[in-house]
Write an enzyme that holds these catalytic residues in place. Structure first.
Site, PDB file in Angstrom:
ATOM      1  N   GLU A   1       0.852  -1.193   0.000  1.00 58.66           N
ATOM      2  CA  GLU A   1       0.000   0.000   0.000  1.00 58.66           C
ATOM      3  C   GLU A   1       0.892   1.248   0.000  1.00 58.66           C
ATOM      4  O   GLU A   1       1.888   1.299   0.719  1.00 58.66           O
ATOM      5  CB  GLU A   1      -0.912  -0.002   1.238  1.00 58.66           C
ATOM      6  CG  GLU A   1      -1.791   1.215   1.400  1.00 58.66           C
ATOM      7  CD  GLU A   1      -2.669   1.485   0.196  1.00 58.66           C
ATOM      8  OE1 GLU A   1      -2.640   2.623  -0.310  1.00 58.66           O
ATOM      9  OE2 GLU A   1      -3.380   0.549  -0.240  1.00 58.66           O
TER      10      GLU A   1
ATOM     11  N   ASP B   1       4.657   2.035  -3.992  1.00 56.64           N
ATOM     12  CA  ASP B   1       3.836   1.865  -5.183  1.00 56.64           C
ATOM     13  C   ASP B   1       4.138   0.485  -5.761  1.00 56.64           C
ATOM     14  O   ASP B   1       5.310   0.128  -5.943  1.00 56.64           O
ATOM     15  CB  ASP B   1       4.168   2.958  -6.206  1.00 56.64           C
ATOM     16  CG  ASP B   1       3.209   2.982  -7.390  1.00 56.64           C
ATOM     17  OD1 ASP B   1       2.864   1.888  -7.904  1.00 56.64           O
ATOM     18  OD2 ASP B   1       2.807   4.075  -7.811  1.00 56.64           O
ATOM     19  N   MET B   2       3.110  -0.285  -6.028  1.00 55.01           N
ATOM     20  CA  MET B   2       3.320  -1.651  -6.516  1.00 55.01           C
ATOM     21  C   MET B   2       4.101  -1.700  -7.817  1.00 55.01           C
ATOM     22  O   MET B   2       4.713  -2.727  -8.148  1.00 55.01           O
ATOM     23  CB  MET B   2       1.967  -2.354  -6.688  1.00 55.01           C
ATOM     24  CG  MET B   2       1.099  -1.792  -7.788  1.00 55.01           C
ATOM     25  SD  MET B   2      -0.559  -2.528  -7.823  1.00 55.01           S
ATOM     26  CE  MET B   2      -1.351  -1.658  -6.473  1.00 55.01           C
TER      27      MET B   2
ATOM     28  N   GLU C   1      -7.831  -5.354  -5.777  1.00 52.16           N
ATOM     29  CA  GLU C   1      -9.155  -4.808  -6.035  1.00 52.16           C
ATOM     30  C   GLU C   1      -8.939  -3.425  -6.621  1.00 52.16           C
ATOM     31  O   GLU C   1      -9.004  -2.408  -5.929  1.00 52.16           O
ATOM     32  CB  GLU C   1      -9.979  -4.751  -4.742  1.00 52.16           C
ATOM     33  CG  GLU C   1     -11.472  -4.567  -4.977  1.00 52.16           C
ATOM     34  CD  GLU C   1     -11.837  -3.152  -5.414  1.00 52.16           C
ATOM     35  OE1 GLU C   1     -11.960  -2.952  -6.643  1.00 52.16           O
ATOM     36  OE2 GLU C   1     -11.969  -2.279  -4.568  1.00 52.16           O
TER      37      GLU C   1
ATOM     38  N   GLU D   1      -9.488   2.464 -13.778  1.00 51.01           N
ATOM     39  CA  GLU D   1      -8.682   2.899 -12.641  1.00 51.01           C
ATOM     40  C   GLU D   1      -7.277   2.301 -12.697  1.00 51.01           C
ATOM     41  O   GLU D   1      -6.618   2.120 -11.665  1.00 51.01           O
ATOM     42  CB  GLU D   1      -9.384   2.545 -11.329  1.00 51.01           C
ATOM     43  CG  GLU D   1     -10.680   3.336 -11.138  1.00 51.01           C
ATOM     44  CD  GLU D   1     -11.323   3.120  -9.780  1.00 51.01           C
ATOM     45  OE1 GLU D   1     -10.707   2.458  -8.923  1.00 51.01           O
ATOM     46  OE2 GLU D   1     -12.441   3.630  -9.572  1.00 51.01           O
TER      47      GLU D   1
END
Length: 401
Positions: free
Chosen positions: A80, A109-110, A137, A146
């Site tokens: 996260e 940040d992934m 999600e 998104e």
């Protein structure tokens, strides 16, 4: 939770998880599983993953080799980037024993996992360190609006996934349908008089009609009518897999741009069955309207398009399919987490009797942005009318990468 349970059960059947024999009173075999939750937020997906593991351990005990029963020992890594959410995740880890023993938290940040020490260790460690299941999600009302494809591609390209890793969701399909709604159209126009920047307040500069009518809106439709069945635009699947290439290398040169051209023909046999475009398709209404052919003999007015999605969370040949959907024909009963995405037309289009609606929509990308462009045509014996191309080059609305 159901999708994670199905994925774990399949991986156990296929022997894709690392096992460890333990000599104790119950003579258990410990099965290690790494679950990567990306976009963890305030922890609902982490809780769902832990609950799935708990359910399998309690209710689905199996005999291995006729002697030992297994117990899954999860390692959940919650990724996260929002600082407030990260602080909340740490509070959960302090308060709950299952979080304390099974959950690690990575604040990053992934798409830039290499920068985080914990994730960097997973990337450069041996295969047992990498993720068996990636849970996210990141879906929007149109599926990909998104940036779910870009985010999950970043996870895959970073090298966090094992070769046998599965993603939840596995795939999602975007749908589009014309909508008749003067209310939606007028409310979109009204945004022309709102400030273009939220921090400017009531005295801010209006964004203008062009900007307002080239911006998609998430809407809970009420005073609207979707008299055409929604049609498929495009699909995204994760992880991306290419023949004879590793999971990490499969993402090289990936193209997330899409284009769809669909033709909608009036169908009096369904008619009002789709209602306002949000909710289950009502077959009782389709029976009533099929007795009245006036829909095909009257003009209709199109004020824009409603975007929706159908998502396969998990499926395999060994288990049932787990899905969520806001597309009317496959709507998930009780779904209240997403509403349709309204693509307005600058000027409404009249559809004469016997004419069809042709929609063109593009998903475009550059190095820093993602945006949609769309237009519509009314087709009879020839082209009767055509709309402007909306939002060319993302001039009015885009999402920054």
């Amino acid at each position: 939770r159901q999708a994670v349970e199905l994925a774990l059960q399949d991986k156990i059947k296929l022997g894709q998880l690392r096992t460890e024999a333990v000599s104790n009173e119950s003579n258990n075999t410990i099965i290690h599983c790494n679950i990567l939750v990306v976009g963890a937020g305030r922890g609902p997906l982490v809780n769902a993953s832990l609950t799935a593991v708990k359910n399998i351990n309690e209710n689905n005990q199996k005999v291995l080799g006729g002697v030992s029963t297994f117990a899954i020992q999860p390692r959940v890594v919650a990724v996260e980037k929002n600082l407030s959410a990260v602080l909340f995740l740490h509070s959960l880890k302090l308060r709950h024993s299952d979080w304390n023993t099974s959950v690690d938290i990575a604040e990053c940040d992934m798409r830039t996992a290499e920068k985080d020490p914990l994730l960097s260790k997973m990337i450069h460690g041996d295969d047992s360190e990498k993720a068996d299941i990636v849970v996210s999600e990141l879906l929007g009302s149109f599926g990909d609006n998104e940036l779910s494809p870009e985010c999950l591609d970043g996870v895959q390209g970073s090298g966090l996934m094992r070769e046998t890793c599965v993603s939840i969701p596995q795939s999602y399909t975007s749908y589009l349908a014309p909508v008749t709604s003067m209310r939606l159209h007028s409310e979109a126009q009204a945004h022309a008089f709102f400030p273009s920047n939220a921090v400017e307040g009531p005295g801010g500069k209006p964004c203008g009609v062009l900007h307002a009518m080239e911006t998609p809106y998430v809407v809970r439709t009420h005073a609207a009518s979707q008299i055409y069945e929604e049609k498929i635009c495009w699909e995204f699947s994760h992880p991306v897999k290419k023949h004879d290439m590793s999971v990490k290398d499969s993402i090289l040169d990936i193209d997330n741009e899409r284009r769809a051209q669909t033709v909608f023909k009036i169908d009096s046999g369904k008619g009002a069955a789709f209602g306002c475009g949000y909710g289950n398709c009502d077959n009782k209404l389709s029976t009533i309207t099929s007795r009245n052919s006036s829909m095909e003999s009257n003009c209709n007015t199109i004020h824009g398009f409603l975007g929706s999605f159908h998502c396969i969370l998990y499926q395999s040949s060994r288990s049932e399919k787990s899905i969520i959907s806001i597309a009317p024909t496959t709507f998930s009963t009780g779904m209240f987490s997403w509403f349709p995405l309204y693509f307005p037309l600058r000027e409404p289009l009249i559809v004469p009797p016997g004419s069809d609606v042709k929609a063109n929509i593009w998903r475009k990308c550059d190095s820093t942005r993602v945006w949609y462009e769309w237009c519509a045509e009314i087709i009879g014996d020839n082209v009767l009318s055509i709309s402007h191309l909306h939002n060319p080059n993302g001039r009015s609305c885009f999402v920054r990468l």
